[in-house]
Design a protein around this motif. Sequence first.
Motif, PDB file in Angstrom:
ATOM      1  N   LEU A 113       0.823  -1.206   0.000  1.00 11.17           N
ATOM      2  CA  LEU A 113       0.000   0.000   0.000  1.00 11.17           C
ATOM      3  C   LEU A 113       0.858   1.256   0.000  1.00 11.17           C
ATOM      4  CD1 LEU A 113      -2.913  -1.153   2.252  1.00 11.17           C
ATOM      5  CD2 LEU A 113      -3.130  -0.202  -0.024  1.00 11.17           C
ATOM      6  N   ASN A 114       2.042   1.190   0.648  1.00 13.66           N
ATOM      7  CA  ASN A 114       2.983   2.307   0.588  1.00 13.66           C
ATOM      8  C   ASN A 114       3.381   2.594  -0.853  1.00 13.66           C
ATOM      9  OD1 ASN A 114       3.246   3.142   3.212  1.00 13.66           O
ATOM     10  ND2 ASN A 114       4.859   1.699   3.702  1.00 13.66           N
ATOM     11  N   LEU A 115       3.712   1.510  -1.549  1.00 14.00           N
ATOM     12  CA  LEU A 115       4.141   1.651  -2.938  1.00 14.00           C
ATOM     13  C   LEU A 115       3.034   2.280  -3.777  1.00 14.00           C
ATOM     14  CD1 LEU A 115       6.350   1.011  -4.991  1.00 14.00           C
ATOM     15  CD2 LEU A 115       5.296  -1.221  -5.341  1.00 14.00           C
ATOM     16  N   GLU A 116       1.817   1.822  -3.542  1.00 12.93           N
ATOM     17  CA  GLU A 116       0.710   2.343  -4.351  1.00 12.93           C
ATOM     18  C   GLU A 116       0.378   3.781  -3.985  1.00 12.93           C
ATOM     19  OE1 GLU A 116      -2.506  -0.434  -4.478  1.00 12.93           O
ATOM     20  OE2 GLU A 116      -1.147  -2.061  -5.034  1.00 12.93           O
ATOM     21  N   LEU A 117       0.491   4.100  -2.705  1.00  6.84           N
ATOM     22  CA  LEU A 117       0.250   5.486  -2.297  1.00  6.84           C
ATOM     23  C   LEU A 117       1.333   6.392  -2.889  1.00  6.84           C
ATOM     24  CD1 LEU A 117      -1.387   7.510  -0.670  1.00  6.84           C
ATOM     25  CD2 LEU A 117       0.032   6.977   1.320  1.00  6.84           C
ATOM     26  N   LEU A 118       2.552   5.875  -2.934  1.00  4.06           N
ATOM     27  CA  LEU A 118       3.671   6.609  -3.526  1.00  4.06           C
ATOM     28  C   LEU A 118       3.347   6.957  -4.981  1.00  4.06           C
ATOM     29  CD1 LEU A 118       6.500   7.429  -2.585  1.00  4.06           C
ATOM     30  CD2 LEU A 118       7.360   5.236  -3.380  1.00  4.06           C
ATOM     31  N   GLU A 119       2.919   5.959  -5.727  1.00  2.28           N
ATOM     32  CA  GLU A 119       2.588   6.193  -7.141  1.00  2.28           C
ATOM     33  C   GLU A 119       1.409   7.139  -7.278  1.00  2.28           C
ATOM     34  OE1 GLU A 119       1.947   2.283  -8.608  1.00  2.28           O
ATOM     35  OE2 GLU A 119       4.100   1.847  -8.805  1.00  2.28           O
ATOM     36  N   LEU A 120       0.417   6.908  -6.432  1.00  2.00           N
ATOM     37  CA  LEU A 120      -0.810   7.699  -6.489  1.00  2.00           C
ATOM     38  C   LEU A 120      -0.525   9.168  -6.205  1.00  2.00           C
ATOM     39  CD1 LEU A 120      -3.789   6.875  -6.907  1.00  2.00           C
ATOM     40  CD2 LEU A 120      -4.053   6.962  -4.430  1.00  2.00           C
ATOM     41  N   SER A 121       0.259   9.435  -5.159  1.00  2.00           N
ATOM     42  CA  SER A 121       0.503  10.823  -4.782  1.00  2.00           C
ATOM     43  C   SER A 121       1.397  11.508  -5.817  1.00  2.00           C
ATOM     44  CB  SER A 121       1.122  10.895  -3.389  1.00  2.00           C
ATOM     45  OG  SER A 121       2.398  10.301  -3.403  1.00  2.00           O
ATOM     46  N   GLN A 122       2.297  10.733  -6.432  1.00  2.00           N
ATOM     47  CA  GLN A 122       3.146  11.319  -7.460  1.00  2.00           C
ATOM     48  C   GLN A 122       2.351  11.625  -8.716  1.00  2.00           C
ATOM     49  OE1 GLN A 122       6.315   8.423  -7.724  1.00  2.00           O
ATOM     50  NE2 GLN A 122       7.252   9.114  -5.824  1.00  2.00           N
ATOM     51  N   ARG A 123       1.361  10.778  -9.013  1.00  2.00           N
ATOM     52  CA  ARG A 123       0.569  10.955 -10.225  1.00  2.00           C
ATOM     53  C   ARG A 123      -0.471  12.056 -10.052  1.00  2.00           C
ATOM     54  NH1 ARG A 123      -1.179   5.648 -11.046  1.00  2.00           N
ATOM     55  NH2 ARG A 123      -3.176   6.105 -10.120  1.00  2.00           N
ATOM     56  N   GLU A 124      -1.170  12.039  -8.891  1.00  2.00           N
ATOM     57  CA  GLU A 124      -2.295  12.965  -8.721  1.00  2.00           C
ATOM     58  C   GLU A 124      -1.848  14.329  -8.202  1.00  2.00           C
ATOM     59  OE1 GLU A 124      -5.777  11.852  -9.012  1.00  2.00           O
ATOM     60  OE2 GLU A 124      -4.985  10.003  -9.880  1.00  2.00           O
ATOM     61  N   ARG A 125      -0.614  14.431  -7.744  1.00  2.00           N
ATOM     62  CA  ARG A 125      -0.104  15.683  -7.203  1.00  2.00           C
ATOM     63  C   ARG A 125      -1.033  16.245  -6.123  1.00  2.00           C
ATOM     64  NH1 ARG A 125       4.583  16.719  -6.888  1.00  2.00           N
ATOM     65  NH2 ARG A 125       4.432  18.980  -7.115  1.00  2.00           N
ATOM     66  N   MET A 126      -1.454  15.372  -5.219  1.00  2.00           N
ATOM     67  CA  MET A 126      -2.260  15.842  -4.091  1.00  2.00           C
ATOM     68  C   MET A 126      -1.337  16.337  -2.992  1.00  2.00           C
ATOM     69  SD  MET A 126      -5.207  13.014  -3.447  1.00  2.00           S
ATOM     70  CE  MET A 126      -3.999  11.711  -3.531  1.00  2.00           C
ATOM     71  N   THR A 127      -1.825  17.278  -2.227  1.00  2.00           N
ATOM     72  CA  THR A 127      -1.120  17.657  -1.014  1.00  2.00           C
ATOM     73  C   THR A 127      -1.543  16.671   0.071  1.00  2.00           C
ATOM     74  OG1 THR A 127      -1.314  19.938  -1.716  1.00  2.00           O
ATOM     75  CG2 THR A 127      -0.653  19.557   0.559  1.00  2.00           C
ATOM     76  N   VAL A 128      -0.556  16.022   0.702  1.00  2.00           N
ATOM     77  CA  VAL A 128      -0.879  14.992   1.680  1.00  2.00           C
ATOM     78  C   VAL A 128      -0.202  15.303   3.009  1.00  2.00           C
ATOM     79  CG1 VAL A 128      -0.866  12.520   2.200  1.00  2.00           C
ATOM     80  CG2 VAL A 128      -0.986  13.278  -0.182  1.00  2.00           C
ATOM     81  N   LEU A 129      -0.989  15.215   4.074  1.00  2.00           N
ATOM     82  CA  LEU A 129      -0.442  15.301   5.416  1.00  2.00           C
ATOM     83  C   LEU A 129      -0.690  13.949   6.067  1.00  2.00           C
ATOM     84  CD1 LEU A 129       0.993  17.114   7.402  1.00  2.00           C
ATOM     85  CD2 LEU A 129      -1.201  18.050   8.116  1.00  2.00           C
ATOM     86  N   PHE A 130       0.399  13.260   6.402  1.00  2.00           N
ATOM     87  CA  PHE A 130       0.357  11.837   6.711  1.00  2.00           C
ATOM     88  C   PHE A 130       0.914  11.583   8.107  1.00  2.00           C
ATOM     89  CE2 PHE A 130       2.160   7.540   6.415  1.00  2.00           C
ATOM     90  CZ  PHE A 130       1.239   6.843   5.643  1.00  2.00           C
ATOM     91  N   VAL A 131       0.144  10.941   8.949  1.00  2.00           N
ATOM     92  CA  VAL A 131       0.604  10.617  10.301  1.00  2.00           C
ATOM     93  C   VAL A 131       1.037   9.154  10.347  1.00  2.00           C
ATOM     94  CG1 VAL A 131      -0.157  10.208  12.675  1.00  2.00           C
ATOM     95  CG2 VAL A 131      -0.760  12.339  11.528  1.00  2.00           C
ATOM     96  N   THR A 132       2.193   8.891  10.927  1.00  2.00           N
ATOM     97  CA  THR A 132       2.665   7.514  11.025  1.00  2.00           C
ATOM     98  C   THR A 132       3.534   7.339  12.258  1.00  2.00           C
ATOM     99  OG1 THR A 132       3.919   5.769   9.913  1.00  2.00           O
ATOM    100  CG2 THR A 132       4.653   8.019   9.537  1.00  2.00           C
ATOM    101  N   HIS A 133       3.721   6.089  12.644  1.00  2.00           N
ATOM    102  CA  HIS A 133       4.668   5.768  13.714  1.00  2.00           C
ATOM    103  C   HIS A 133       5.962   5.205  13.139  1.00  2.00           C
ATOM    104  CE1 HIS A 133       1.599   5.909  17.055  1.00  2.00           C
ATOM    105  NE2 HIS A 133       2.650   6.508  17.556  1.00  2.00           N
ATOM    106  N   SER A 134       5.987   5.003  11.819  1.00  2.00           N
ATOM    107  CA  SER A 134       7.143   4.356  11.201  1.00  2.00           C
ATOM    108  C   SER A 134       8.000   5.383  10.475  1.00  2.00           C
ATOM    109  CB  SER A 134       6.664   3.273  10.232  1.00  2.00           C
ATOM    110  OG  SER A 134       7.662   2.998   9.280  1.00  2.00           O
ATOM    111  N   ILE A 135       9.220   5.552  10.937  1.00  2.00           N
ATOM    112  CA  ILE A 135      10.124   6.527  10.316  1.00  2.00           C
ATOM    113  C   ILE A 135      10.447   6.120   8.881  1.00  2.00           C
ATOM    114  CG2 ILE A 135      12.208   5.442  11.299  1.00  2.00           C
ATOM    115  CD1 ILE A 135      11.772   9.208  10.795  1.00  2.00           C
ATOM    116  N   ARG A 136      10.563   4.815   8.626  1.00  2.00           N
ATOM    117  CA  ARG A 136      10.890   4.350   7.276  1.00  2.00           C
ATOM    118  C   ARG A 136       9.735   4.625   6.311  1.00  2.00           C
ATOM    119  NH1 ARG A 136      14.921   0.677   6.679  1.00  2.00           N
ATOM    120  NH2 ARG A 136      13.715  -0.717   5.346  1.00  2.00           N
TER     121      ARG A 136
END
Lengths: 275, 273
Positions: free
Chosen positions: A189-212
């Motif tokens: 899902l990370n990979l797909e979100l990566l592609e999605l955000s690069q393609r759609e040029r959305m502004t994303v504010l993302f909360v996570t516990h994983s630094i990687r």
Amino acid sequence: MTSTAKGVAPAGGQAQVVFDGIDVAYATGRDKIVHALDDIHLTLGEGEFVSLIGPSGCGKSTLLRVASDIITARKGICSVGGRTPRTARLKREIGFVFQDSALLEWRDVLQNVALPLEIEGMGRRERESRARELIATVGLKGFENAFPRQLSGGMRQRASIARAMSTSPKLLLMDEPFGALDQITRDRLNLELLELSQRERMTVLFVTHSIREAILLSDRVVVMTPRPGRIKRILDIDLPRPRQLSVRDSAAFQALARLGVAELEQGYEVHDTDH
Amino acid sequence: MTQTTEVLPPQAPSRLSGFVSEALPPTLTFIAIIAVWQAGVTWAGTPAYILPSPSRIWQALWAGGGSIFYHSGVTMVEAVAGFLLGSMMGVILGTVFAYSRLVTRSLMPFIIAANTIPVVAIAPIIILWFGNGLVSKIAVTAFLSFFPLALNMMKGLQSYDRTVMQVFHVAAATDVQRFLKMRLPSSLPYVFVGLKLNVTFSVIGAIVAEFVQADRGLGFVIMAAYRTLNMPRLWAAMLMSAVIGIVFFAIVALLERWLIPWHSSIRDDAKTG
């Protein structure tokens, strides 16, 4: 001004989201007030992907809730696309993905994804065709008529992302959307979100516990410390795009991860010595 | 059985075999009870007014040109009308309660107090007010069968998922949209708990009202049969009231299956949470 040191400067493009001196406190029971956010300054450029990371209680989720008008800051100004969060919300310019997919159990995937458009008042045919597109985009083609109970956690979260994107929001807020998933599903899902955000040029504010996860996805990673929630440091992630999962094996990525972990650990120390 | 940790397939192998495996054990039990009952009563020579045999009850059911079926019909009409009226009141009251704390605080103690009044005590008063026709029976039934739904409706409307509420907030949904698209569907599992209680109470309500004052209906038959010690007829009337209750309950249960197949209490697969 100290604002530059606090990382106000956007990475590029127009300012999409501005937090200017945000201060949030709320009461938890009698006479007990939690100071959730203290003097937060942060600006997201248009199309920028920014992650918030830090120990529990550092106000990461609270910041998303300020931007989406779920709660109101007692001090400071927040703007989304030049409007107040409330106006931006009423104009359906904000999408929110929660950790819990929060799908309606009595609606199939198609009707769940189309829900925000239905609320907006879009006609059935139009909203369903838009929902079908989005379902294909998040890789759920063929599951339009499946009900949430028939889906795995990863698939539910895909549907939830499609729903958040349905109104074509200018700002996508994601609150630990992959926190409850296993590692393999999370990578995918990370990979797909990566592609999605690069393609759609959305502004994303993302909360996570994983630094990687944060480094992999983001243009900038904001490290926060708790009690009260403050920005400790902002890391610029200058890894080239488009990125693949394999970027995590690069020396540059490893160095950023070490830096991030070091910053985070200090946050945890502050947290521990608090008591 | 489905509480074990193993994951069962969402659908039973087939509707037919599912029906057989569900319906066969109680059917056999029923046949066994009837057989033992008949044999026992015949063997011991028990008088019919103490315990009539199943065959005597069966005869009584058809005696007098099957008038019991006419009286059953009367009771059914009262029960259904009272159930509908009481349930409507329950839905309205439950919805008001769910949305207004002030109304809940103001009215709830009195509604609970009213609900603790035994129906046999209040039935004569209601009948005095509404006459001894159909209307008074419906009123008693409605009185008995609005409370469970009102409470469950209130609980159901308040039981929505908080994160889902935030989804609606971010989507800028109106209050009406939140009610219709989220709170109402979320409340349905609770609503059906209330409806199932109501439907059982409605038969009780109708029969109790007929006890007090009536010239027709199963309650009237039971009282008349008791006065003349026609016990097989009393048993037959009792049997019919049980059948009506079971049929009503089954209709509501089927409606539930059809309306909220998504709910975990209905689903076949054992999934925690």
